[in-house]
Scaffold this active site. Structure first.
Site, PDB file in Angstrom:
ATOM      1  N   HIS A 121      -7.559   8.765  -2.023  1.00  0.00           N
ATOM      2  CA  HIS A 121      -6.978   9.477  -3.158  1.00  0.00           C
ATOM      3  C   HIS A 121      -7.085   8.567  -4.378  1.00  0.00           C
ATOM      4  O   HIS A 121      -7.195   7.337  -4.248  1.00  0.00           O
ATOM      5  CB  HIS A 121      -5.515   9.801  -2.889  1.00  0.00           C
ATOM      6  N   GLU A 140      -4.960   7.457  -6.519  1.00  0.00           N
ATOM      7  CA  GLU A 140      -3.948   6.405  -6.598  1.00  0.00           C
ATOM      8  C   GLU A 140      -4.243   5.279  -5.612  1.00  0.00           C
ATOM      9  O   GLU A 140      -4.106   4.094  -5.952  1.00  0.00           O
ATOM     10  CB  GLU A 140      -2.547   6.980  -6.314  1.00  0.00           C
ATOM     11  N   CYS A 191       0.863  12.694  -3.963  1.00  0.00           N
ATOM     12  CA  CYS A 191       1.165  13.282  -2.660  1.00  0.00           C
ATOM     13  C   CYS A 191       2.076  12.321  -1.901  1.00  0.00           C
ATOM     14  O   CYS A 191       2.399  11.229  -2.382  1.00  0.00           O
ATOM     15  CB  CYS A 191      -0.123  13.532  -1.874  1.00  0.00           C
ATOM     16  N   CYS A 195       0.468   8.752  -1.356  1.00  0.00           N
ATOM     17  CA  CYS A 195       0.350   7.944  -2.568  1.00  0.00           C
ATOM     18  C   CYS A 195       1.709   7.570  -3.140  1.00  0.00           C
ATOM     19  O   CYS A 195       1.874   6.467  -3.689  1.00  0.00           O
ATOM     20  CB  CYS A 195      -0.488   8.684  -3.599  1.00  0.00           C
TER      21      CYS A 195
END
Length: 159
Positions: A49, A51, A84, A87
Site C-alpha cells: 500500500h 503508506e 486501511c 496502514c
C-alpha cells in the site's frame, strides 16, 4: 497533501497502480523524506500500500526501523485517503507523530475497497499514543483520483 494526491493521480494516469499515494515529511522543517504509491497489483504484493511503501523508504533513508528513533525529528504521514487497518497500525510502529488524510474511508469503500477493521477506537488509540490524526484535507481533490481510478476500470484487489 497535494504531493500525496499528485503521486496517486500519476499512479492512476500511468496505470502503474491503485489510486493511493503517501508522503512522509519532517514535521518541523517540511523536508520531504519519502514517497509511496500503491503497488499491490503491479508488484503482486498485498502489503505494498502507498503508506507501507512510504514507511519502508523513509526508514531506509533515515537508517532506523522507527522514525521516532533517538535523534530523529518528528515525522508526518500525508495519505491521499484514510489508511486501511494495516496502514493505520503501521503508522504506530513506523514512528510518525501525525497522520493527515485526504479522501475518507467511505470514499474508498464506495469504490468497493475493503478497508478492514478500522473503528473510532482505532483513532482514539493512536491519539492516546501521541499520534495526531487529521481527516478530510483536500478531500474533494483526493476523491477525484479515486473516481478517476473507477472510471478507468482499475482493479479492486481486495473486494
Amino acid at each position: 497533501m497535494r504531493v500525496a494526491i499528485e503521486i496517486a493521480a500519476a499512479n492512476v494516469s500511468h496505470v502503474t497502480g491503485g489510486p493511493f499515494g503517501a508522503a512522509i515529511f519532517e514535521s518541523d522543517s517540511g523536508r520531504l523524506v519519502s514517497l509511496g504509491v500503491n503497488s499491490v497489483v503491479r508488484l503482486r504484493n498485498s502489503a505494498l500500500h502507498a503508506e507501507m511503501v512510504a514507511f519502508m523508504r523513509a526508514q531506509s533513508k533515515v537508517g532506523a526501523y522507527s522514525l521516532a528513533a533517538p535523534g530523529q525529528p518528528s515525522h508526518t504521514l500525508y495519505s491521499s485517503c484514510d489508511p486501511c487497518a494495516m496502514c493505520l497500525g503501521a503508522a504506530l510502529w513506523a514512528g510518525v507523530k501525525r497522520v493527515v488524510c485526504g479522501a475518507t474511508r467511505q470514499d474508498a469503500i464506495a469504490l468497493r475497497f475493503d478497508e478492514g477493521p478500522v473503528f473510532p477506537e482505532s483513532y482514539e488509540y493512536l491519539m492516546k499514543r501521541g499520534i495526531e490524526v487529521v481527516h478530510g484535507v483536500l478531500r474533494d481533490e483526493a476523491r477525484a483520483t479515486l473516481e478517476q481510478y473507477r472510471a478507468r476500470g482499475g482493479v479492486i484487489y481486495n473486494a
